[in-house]
Design a protein around this motif. Structure first.
Motif, PDB file in Angstrom:
ATOM      1  N   ASP A 359     -48.457 -22.849 -24.615  1.00 14.91           N
ATOM      2  CA  ASP A 359     -49.957 -23.207 -24.123  1.00 14.91           C
ATOM      3  C   ASP A 359     -50.416 -21.747 -24.487  1.00 14.91           C
ATOM      4  OD1 ASP A 359     -52.141 -23.752 -21.474  1.00 14.91           O
ATOM      5  OD2 ASP A 359     -51.835 -25.277 -22.875  1.00 14.91           O
ATOM      6  N   ALA A 360     -51.795 -21.777 -25.645  1.00 14.77           N
ATOM      7  CA  ALA A 360     -52.463 -20.684 -25.446  1.00 14.77           C
ATOM      8  C   ALA A 360     -53.099 -20.189 -23.938  1.00 14.77           C
ATOM      9  CB  ALA A 360     -53.259 -21.221 -26.278  1.00 14.77           C
ATOM     10  N   LEU A 361     -53.659 -21.500 -23.033  1.00 21.14           N
ATOM     11  CA  LEU A 361     -54.715 -21.494 -21.989  1.00 21.14           C
ATOM     12  C   LEU A 361     -53.724 -20.053 -21.211  1.00 21.14           C
ATOM     13  CD1 LEU A 361     -56.801 -20.650 -19.816  1.00 21.14           C
ATOM     14  CD2 LEU A 361     -56.086 -23.380 -19.261  1.00 21.14           C
ATOM     15  N   ALA A 362     -51.655 -20.708 -20.669  1.00 20.29           N
ATOM     16  CA  ALA A 362     -51.501 -20.474 -19.936  1.00 20.29           C
ATOM     17  C   ALA A 362     -50.669 -18.900 -20.604  1.00 20.29           C
ATOM     18  CB  ALA A 362     -49.977 -21.189 -19.636  1.00 20.29           C
ATOM     19  N   SER A 363     -50.763 -18.639 -21.551  1.00 23.45           N
ATOM     20  CA  SER A 363     -50.165 -17.054 -22.226  1.00 23.45           C
ATOM     21  C   SER A 363     -51.706 -16.196 -22.101  1.00 23.45           C
ATOM     22  CB  SER A 363     -50.774 -17.756 -23.774  1.00 23.45           C
ATOM     23  OG  SER A 363     -49.380 -18.074 -24.442  1.00 23.45           O
ATOM     24  N   ASP A 364     -52.323 -16.971 -21.634  1.00 25.54           N
ATOM     25  CA  ASP A 364     -53.782 -15.704 -21.891  1.00 25.54           C
ATOM     26  C   ASP A 364     -53.583 -15.544 -19.847  1.00 25.54           C
ATOM     27  OD1 ASP A 364     -56.066 -14.544 -22.806  1.00 25.54           O
ATOM     28  OD2 ASP A 364     -57.360 -15.528 -20.728  1.00 25.54           O
ATOM     29  N   VAL A 365     -53.176 -16.418 -18.640  1.00 21.07           N
ATOM     30  CA  VAL A 365     -52.978 -15.668 -17.567  1.00 21.07           C
ATOM     31  C   VAL A 365     -52.322 -15.263 -17.370  1.00 21.07           C
ATOM     32  CG1 VAL A 365     -52.164 -17.297 -15.386  1.00 21.07           C
ATOM     33  CG2 VAL A 365     -53.999 -18.324 -16.951  1.00 21.07           C
ATOM     34  N   ILE A 366     -51.514 -15.054 -18.442  1.00 21.62           N
ATOM     35  CA  ILE A 366     -50.409 -13.806 -17.794  1.00 21.62           C
ATOM     36  C   ILE A 366     -50.983 -12.644 -18.537  1.00 21.62           C
ATOM     37  CG2 ILE A 366     -47.964 -13.494 -18.680  1.00 21.62           C
ATOM     38  CD1 ILE A 366     -46.972 -16.236 -18.891  1.00 21.62           C
ATOM     39  N   TRP A 367     -51.226 -12.769 -20.014  1.00 20.32           N
ATOM     40  CA  TRP A 367     -52.039 -12.240 -20.352  1.00 20.32           C
ATOM     41  C   TRP A 367     -52.551 -10.926 -19.693  1.00 20.32           C
ATOM     42  CZ3 TRP A 367     -56.829 -10.300 -21.114  1.00 20.32           C
ATOM     43  CH2 TRP A 367     -57.750  -9.221 -22.183  1.00 20.32           C
ATOM     44  N   ARG A 368     -53.191 -11.626 -19.002  1.00 14.35           N
ATOM     45  CA  ARG A 368     -54.385 -10.744 -17.875  1.00 14.35           C
ATOM     46  C   ARG A 368     -53.051  -9.894 -16.867  1.00 14.35           C
ATOM     47  NH1 ARG A 368     -58.923  -7.882 -16.933  1.00 14.35           N
ATOM     48  NH2 ARG A 368     -59.862  -8.498 -13.969  1.00 14.35           N
ATOM     49  N   GLU A 369     -52.863 -10.574 -16.066  1.00 23.08           N
ATOM     50  CA  GLU A 369     -51.639  -9.929 -15.572  1.00 23.08           C
ATOM     51  C   GLU A 369     -51.059  -9.040 -16.540  1.00 23.08           C
ATOM     52  OE1 GLU A 369     -51.543 -10.012 -12.328  1.00 23.08           O
ATOM     53  OE2 GLU A 369     -53.045 -11.858 -12.050  1.00 23.08           O
ATOM     54  N   VAL A 370     -50.656  -8.650 -17.639  1.00 25.12           N
ATOM     55  CA  VAL A 370     -49.836  -7.468 -18.078  1.00 25.12           C
ATOM     56  C   VAL A 370     -50.906  -6.186 -18.036  1.00 25.12           C
ATOM     57  CG1 VAL A 370     -48.589  -6.726 -19.728  1.00 25.12           C
ATOM     58  CG2 VAL A 370     -48.294  -8.935 -18.800  1.00 25.12           C
ATOM     59  N   VAL A 371     -52.270  -7.014 -18.768  1.00 21.43           N
ATOM     60  CA  VAL A 371     -53.327  -6.209 -18.688  1.00 21.43           C
ATOM     61  C   VAL A 371     -53.666  -5.330 -17.199  1.00 21.43           C
ATOM     62  CG1 VAL A 371     -55.604  -5.248 -19.197  1.00 21.43           C
ATOM     63  CG2 VAL A 371     -54.568  -7.173 -20.787  1.00 21.43           C
ATOM     64  N   LEU A 372     -53.425  -5.899 -15.803  1.00 25.90           N
ATOM     65  CA  LEU A 372     -53.963  -5.313 -15.078  1.00 25.90           C
ATOM     66  C   LEU A 372     -52.812  -3.801 -14.279  1.00 25.90           C
ATOM     67  CD1 LEU A 372     -54.927  -8.860 -12.922  1.00 25.90           C
ATOM     68  CD2 LEU A 372     -56.730  -6.616 -13.798  1.00 25.90           C
ATOM     69  N   THR A 373     -51.500  -5.053 -14.442  1.00 27.70           N
ATOM     70  CA  THR A 373     -50.451  -3.864 -14.522  1.00 27.70           C
ATOM     71  C   THR A 373     -50.633  -3.069 -15.090  1.00 27.70           C
ATOM     72  OG1 THR A 373     -49.081  -5.830 -13.596  1.00 27.70           O
ATOM     73  CG2 THR A 373     -47.243  -4.042 -13.852  1.00 27.70           C
ATOM     74  N   LYS A 374     -50.856  -2.593 -16.462  1.00 25.35           N
ATOM     75  CA  LYS A 374     -50.901  -1.614 -17.154  1.00 25.35           C
ATOM     76  C   LYS A 374     -52.240  -0.603 -16.818  1.00 25.35           C
ATOM     77  CE  LYS A 374     -51.790   0.075 -22.034  1.00 25.35           C
ATOM     78  NZ  LYS A 374     -52.134  -0.350 -23.716  1.00 25.35           N
ATOM     79  N   GLU A 375     -52.559  -1.122 -15.671  1.00 27.42           N
ATOM     80  CA  GLU A 375     -53.916  -0.167 -15.200  1.00 27.42           C
ATOM     81  C   GLU A 375     -53.051   0.916 -14.220  1.00 27.42           C
ATOM     82  OE1 GLU A 375     -56.865  -2.119 -14.541  1.00 27.42           O
ATOM     83  OE2 GLU A 375     -57.594  -2.612 -16.491  1.00 27.42           O
ATOM     84  N   SER A 376     -52.112   0.659 -13.750  1.00 25.31           N
ATOM     85  CA  SER A 376     -51.409   1.313 -12.650  1.00 25.31           C
ATOM     86  C   SER A 376     -50.039   1.788 -12.856  1.00 25.31           C
ATOM     87  CB  SER A 376     -51.212   0.149 -11.294  1.00 25.31           C
ATOM     88  OG  SER A 376     -50.457  -1.034 -11.488  1.00 25.31           O
ATOM     89  N   LYS A 377     -49.265   1.216 -13.203  1.00 22.07           N
ATOM     90  CA  LYS A 377     -48.002   1.595 -13.911  1.00 22.07           C
ATOM     91  C   LYS A 377     -47.690   1.172 -14.811  1.00 22.07           C
ATOM     92  CE  LYS A 377     -47.101  -0.455 -10.191  1.00 22.07           C
ATOM     93  NZ  LYS A 377     -45.672  -0.582  -8.880  1.00 22.07           N
ATOM     94  N   PRO A 378     -46.904   2.799 -16.030  1.00 18.79           N
ATOM     95  CA  PRO A 378     -46.154   1.602 -16.928  1.00 18.79           C
ATOM     96  C   PRO A 378     -45.761   0.325 -17.233  1.00 18.79           C
ATOM     97  CG  PRO A 378     -45.665   3.964 -16.437  1.00 18.79           C
ATOM     98  CD  PRO A 378     -45.670   3.128 -15.155  1.00 18.79           C
ATOM     99  N   VAL A 379     -46.331  -0.550 -18.478  1.00 10.73           N
ATOM    100  CA  VAL A 379     -45.494  -1.758 -18.708  1.00 10.73           C
ATOM    101  C   VAL A 379     -44.865  -1.685 -20.100  1.00 10.73           C
ATOM    102  CG1 VAL A 379     -45.855  -3.968 -19.261  1.00 10.73           C
ATOM    103  CG2 VAL A 379     -47.284  -2.313 -17.694  1.00 10.73           C
TER     104      VAL A 379
END
Length: 591
Positions: A359-379
């Motif tokens: 699901d494209a929308l579900a993928s985008d929801v997860i993508w957002r969390e990855v982006v936010l996490t990258k701002e505070s620690k290495p991903v």
């Protein structure tokens, strides 16, 4: 009245007896699970690698069939790697016996990781012996990592190269009178998931992409076998092209195996290597059990330390809502990533992806969390057998992406399918439909065709999602959107080619990703303590995978039943598709 009461009390007693048996059974299971003796094995033991199914994460199931209770345990890649690493240092383990069934149910990147772990185990100078009645190409690739490879004198090694065969349904769909209204990205010519519904053979683009990744995967297999067996790649290709390897004798003639032996003769070799008094006294240790108990030891050890690296597993198709061990739910995975981000003890995150997308929308929801996490620690992303389409969508923001040479990735593209089954129902069954609606486009129906305006609106929506997809990949990978589009358009790549075009940063497995994450977080290798997300384990899982019958049950799962289960799983996934899909065109299975 007497017959009524007689029947009433008989029924009541019967239900009471059934309930009592159920309670006693549950108590017995709990008692066995918590009162199980400590796992023990003697010196000069041989680790018996005898599993049939491998998944990204270990999984145990109880199946109630009539009066029987069947258990099914699938060992996880993580547990296999931990077990081989522990056995390398275990003074009680003399070596490993690779005695896999004919069909190994595992992806090629998974096999690559296991094979690399076996090669590392050999550095301890302990023996690794492989034996089989028949080696499939995938099974032989794994077995070639052993220092001694034996084959049944009546058996064979399959060695003929890789091929792909697709099934097309357009003719059947036309005969049924179904109109498959297909909308994919305007230039997504490689997004071939929908080709079986609209064509009767492979498109030029699909044939090209399939040959490209098959060549890459075959090249990786040849490279590994060449190094292990001291046979040139040219010779191996000549063997495959000419089908020189046709039986056990030719397998030995062309040096694919060391000797042709029956099982009892191989056991004699193991007896000599372990200095056992007789074959019956060889101390075999079931691999699944060993892996389970070593996994428990690691968890106990880590409990005393602060866990500082999060390994988050994203396994299966991507859908909205809750997930499981075998599927990615946007809600479950997003929560796991968020927990790791907010945990101050976690200094870096490794996202392990084994997913064809969804699901494209579900993928985008997860993508957002990855982006936010990258701002505070290495991903850091580690790709398994497949990380394509939506699977690549959630990977692209990472600081660094690792893939195996035979990982299937890319497939940057989207599609949607709206079938019109109205003509079929009317022609074949005499069923018609009618509708009322408050507005011009209130109903997108599967019983009537889309209007030209509706097709245009859906196409615009699909193109918008593709534009957003390529834009996010461009941002994550430091490329222009045009560059992403030139290698996107739904095209599938193998890991080696994905490295060359910039979709991944380095070839390697999950251990490489964890070690790099530790370096980024300034954590010494000796101080790495991994915390796994999401936390699926429970006492029933521990009970099932710790039983003596674990290895034996694996052997009972035939290749046929495994394939049937896969087909049913695929049908279930197809029936649950909603909205626009960012999904791999098909499943790649190497035997």
């Amino acid at each position: 009245m007497r017959p009524f009461w007689r029947s009433f009390w008989a029924s009541t007693l019967a239900y009471f007896a059934i309930a009592l048996v159920g309670v006693l059974t549950l108590v017995l299971i709990i008692w066995i699970a918590f009162d199980k003796e400590e796992f023990e094995y003697e010196e000069h033991s041989v680790l018996n690698m005898n599993f049939a199914n491998v998944s990204e994460l270990s999984n145990a199931e109880v199946q109630f069939t009539g009066s029987d209770i069947a258990t099914n345990y699938t060992i996880g890649l993580r547990e296999i790697k931990q077990a081989l690493n522990a056995a390398e240092k275990d003074d009680h383990i003399d070596g490993v016996f690779i005695n896999l069934p004919m069909s190994l149910n595992a992806g090629m990147a998974t096999v690559e990781e296991i094979r690399n772990s076996i090669l590392k185990f050999r550095e301890s100078e302990k023996f690794v012996i492989a034996y089989a009645d028949v080696y499939t190409q995938k099974g032989y690739y794994l077995a070639s990592a052993a220092n001694e490879v034996y084959l049944n004198p009546a058996g064979m090694v399959e060695f003929k190269g890789l091929g792909a065969e697709l099934m097309f349904f357009k003719g059947m769909i036309d005969k049924l009178g179904i109109d498959m209204q297909i909308i994919r990205g305007s230039n997504n010519k490689f997004k071939s998931a929908v080709e079986p519904l609209m064509m009767d053979s492979m498109s030029v683009a699909n044939r090209k992409q399939t040959m490209t990744y098959l060549d890459a995967m075959w090249g990786q297999m040849l490279k590994g076998i060449s190094t292990a067996r001291d046979i040139s790649v040219d010779e191996l290709n000549e063997m495959a092209d000419s089908l020189y390897v046709r039986n056990a004798n030719t397998s030995k003639t062309y040096k694919l195996v060391d000797d042709l032996l029956y099982k009892d003769e191989v056991l004699d070799i193991l007896k000599a290597k372990t200095k056992a008094a007789s074959v019956d006294e060889i101390n075999f240790v079931d691999f699944s059990q060993y892996a389970h108990f070593k996994d428990k030891d690691i968890k106990v050890d880590n409990a005393a330390e602060d866990e500082n690296i999060a390994v988050i597993y994203a396994v299966g198709g991507i859908n909205s809502g809750k997930g499981s061990r075998q599927s990615i739910g946007s809600e479950t995975l997003s929560e796991a990533i968020r927990e790791a981000r907010l945990d101050k003890d976690i200094k870096a995150v490794v996202l392990r992806i084994n997913s064809p997308g969804g699901d494209a929308l579900a993928s985008d929801v997860i993508w957002r969390e990855v982006v936010l996490t990258k701002e505070s620690k290495p991903v850091i992303v580690s790709m398994g057998d497949v990380a394509a389409s939506g699977g690549y969508y959630i990977a692209c923001p990472a600081d660094k992406i690792y893939a195996q040479p035979n990982t299937i990735t890319g497939s940057i593209g989207v599609f949607g399918v709206i079938p019109n089954i109205g003509p079929m129902l009317e022609d074949k069954l005499g069923i018609t439909t009618d509708r009322v609606q408050t507005n011009a486009h209130s109903v997108y129906s599967i019983f009537q065709p889309l209007t030209e305006e509706e097709k245009m609106i859906v196409q615009q929506g699909v193109d918008q999602i593709y534009d957003d997809f390529t834009k996010k990949v461009a941002e994550g990978r430091g490329m222009t959107q045009a560059e992403v589009d030139s290698i996107g358009q739904g095209r599938v790549w193998a890991g080696t080619d994905a490295l060359n075009i910039g979709l991944v940063d380095e070839l390697g497995g999950i251990d490489d990703a964890v070690n790099y994450a530790a370096d980024r977080a300034n954590i010494k290798k000796s101080d790495i303590h991994v915390k796994v997300y999401p936390e699926w384990d429970n006492w029933m899982m521990d009970f099932l995978r710790g039983q003596e019958l674990g290895g034996k049950d694996e052997q009972s799962n035939t290749a046929a039943s495994a394939q049937v289960l896969k087909m049913l799983k695929s049908i279930d996934e197809m029936s649950s598709m909603r909205g626009v899909q960012a999904r791999l065109p098909y499943e790649v299975i190497i035997e």
